[in-house]
Motif scaffolding. Structure first.
Motif, PDB file in Angstrom:
ATOM      1  N   GLY A 152      29.375  32.928  38.495  1.00 45.08           N
ATOM      2  CA  GLY A 152      28.907  32.755  39.871  1.00 45.08           C
ATOM      3  C   GLY A 152      29.541  33.792  40.765  1.00 45.08           C
ATOM      4  N   SER A 153      30.224  33.327  41.784  1.00 41.62           N
ATOM      5  CA  SER A 153      30.865  34.265  42.701  1.00 41.62           C
ATOM      6  C   SER A 153      32.325  33.889  42.894  1.00 41.62           C
ATOM      7  CB  SER A 153      30.142  34.271  44.055  1.00 41.62           C
ATOM      8  OG  SER A 153      30.258  33.001  44.655  1.00 41.62           O
ATOM      9  N   ASN A 154      33.089  34.828  43.367  1.00 43.69           N
ATOM     10  CA  ASN A 154      34.504  34.611  43.613  1.00 43.69           C
ATOM     11  C   ASN A 154      34.828  35.074  45.018  1.00 43.69           C
ATOM     12  OD1 ASN A 154      37.317  34.244  43.189  1.00 43.69           O
ATOM     13  ND2 ASN A 154      37.515  36.421  42.803  1.00 43.69           N
ATOM     14  N   ALA A 155      35.378  34.200  45.802  1.00 43.29           N
ATOM     15  CA  ALA A 155      35.745  34.559  47.162  1.00 43.29           C
ATOM     16  C   ALA A 155      37.230  34.877  47.280  1.00 43.29           C
ATOM     17  CB  ALA A 155      35.383  33.423  48.115  1.00 43.29           C
ATOM     18  N   GLY A 156      37.969  34.760  46.194  1.00 43.12           N
ATOM     19  CA  GLY A 156      39.406  34.988  46.230  1.00 43.12           C
ATOM     20  C   GLY A 156      39.810  36.189  45.411  1.00 43.12           C
ATOM     21  N   LEU A 157      41.098  36.320  45.254  1.00 48.46           N
ATOM     22  CA  LEU A 157      41.644  37.437  44.486  1.00 48.46           C
ATOM     23  C   LEU A 157      41.654  37.120  43.000  1.00 48.46           C
ATOM     24  CD1 LEU A 157      44.757  38.226  46.693  1.00 48.46           C
ATOM     25  CD2 LEU A 157      42.634  39.498  46.587  1.00 48.46           C
ATOM     26  N   VAL A 158      41.548  38.150  42.207  1.00 47.09           N
ATOM     27  CA  VAL A 158      41.728  38.042  40.772  1.00 47.09           C
ATOM     28  C   VAL A 158      42.731  39.112  40.409  1.00 47.09           C
ATOM     29  CG1 VAL A 158      40.665  38.240  38.508  1.00 47.09           C
ATOM     30  CG2 VAL A 158      39.380  37.243  40.406  1.00 47.09           C
ATOM     31  N   VAL A 159      43.897  38.680  39.937  1.00 46.53           N
ATOM     32  CA  VAL A 159      44.974  39.617  39.619  1.00 46.53           C
ATOM     33  C   VAL A 159      45.325  39.452  38.155  1.00 46.53           C
ATOM     34  CG1 VAL A 159      47.351  40.289  40.149  1.00 46.53           C
ATOM     35  CG2 VAL A 159      45.858  39.433  41.963  1.00 46.53           C
ATOM     36  N   THR A 160      45.313  40.547  37.411  1.00 50.65           N
ATOM     37  CA  THR A 160      45.651  40.465  35.997  1.00 50.65           C
ATOM     38  C   THR A 160      46.827  41.353  35.620  1.00 50.65           C
ATOM     39  OG1 THR A 160      44.097  42.210  35.411  1.00 50.65           O
ATOM     40  CG2 THR A 160      43.260  39.944  35.365  1.00 50.65           C
ATOM     41  N   GLY A 161      47.384  42.070  36.551  1.00 51.45           N
ATOM     42  CA  GLY A 161      48.473  43.002  36.242  1.00 51.45           C
ATOM     43  C   GLY A 161      49.844  42.374  36.413  1.00 51.45           C
ATOM     44  N   ASP A 162      50.855  43.087  35.956  1.00 51.47           N
ATOM     45  CA  ASP A 162      52.243  42.652  36.103  1.00 51.47           C
ATOM     46  C   ASP A 162      52.803  43.132  37.435  1.00 51.47           C
ATOM     47  OD1 ASP A 162      52.328  41.483  33.601  1.00 51.47           O
ATOM     48  OD2 ASP A 162      52.972  43.339  32.624  1.00 51.47           O
ATOM     49  N   ASP A 163      53.701  42.373  37.980  1.00 50.83           N
ATOM     50  CA  ASP A 163      54.439  42.754  39.184  1.00 50.83           C
ATOM     51  C   ASP A 163      53.533  43.160  40.346  1.00 50.83           C
ATOM     52  OD1 ASP A 163      56.886  42.347  37.812  1.00 50.83           O
ATOM     53  OD2 ASP A 163      56.674  44.337  36.897  1.00 50.83           O
TER      54      ASP A 163
END
Length: 170
Positions: A152-163
């Motif tokens: 669907g959709s995402n209205a927030g952040l998606v973080v997959t990295g370190d630090d």
């Protein structure tokens, strides 16, 4: 299966393909149509309306071979020569040309969606093939380390990295 739903589901892909290639979308080769969204849209349009060797030429008018991407002559691409189906395919090619001339115009997008729907209503097997091309509704797949799948959709952040530091505006 509701072909109106299938026709609606393919519109983001086919609109992107028409936006990228214009009226020449049916003449694009499989190699040129390999990009994700645009490529899928191109393959869908070629499958539904047939391939054309000449931009703007309707499949079956002597300028195109009318074959699908897999090279199988006529399989699901109007070689059945049903007069209604052929007329539907010509209407689809005209709708592609009009949308290419008026990118993003909702009326022209709707005209192409209707042309797709009419061909899929006339050919239930083709409708099943197109449904399979776009995947099951609501299905998402993520593979690999730190992959993200959003259905669907995402209205927030998606973080997959370190630090990673996320700062919000104050």
């Amino acid at each position: 299966m509701d072909v109106a739903v299938v026709a609606g589901e393919v519109m983001p892909y086919v609109s992107a393909a028409v936006g990228a290639y214009g009226a020449a979308v049916l003449a694009k080769t499989q190699e040129a149509a390999a990009q994700s969204t645009v490529g899928l849209g191109t393959r869908i349009l070629q499958r539904v309306f047939g391939r054309s060797e000449t931009p703007g030429a309707a499949p079956g008018d002597g300028t195109g071979d009318g074959t699908p991407d897999d090279g199988t002559p006529g399989a699901g691409t109007g070689a059945g020569s049903d007069a209604g189906t052929d007329a539907g395919r010509r209407a689809g090619v005209a709708a592609i040309e009009e949308l290419a001339a008026h990118p993003g115009d909702a009326d022209y997008v709707a005209a192409l969606r209707l042309a797709i729907r009419r061909v899929l209503e006339a050919e239930p097997e083709l409708a099943r093939e197109i449904r399979a091309m776009v995947g099951a509704p609501g299905s998402v797949t993520a593979s690999g380390e730190r992959s993200v799948a959003i259905g669907g959709s995402n209205a927030g952040l998606v973080v997959t990295g370190d630090d990673v530091k996320v700062e919000y505006p104050r």
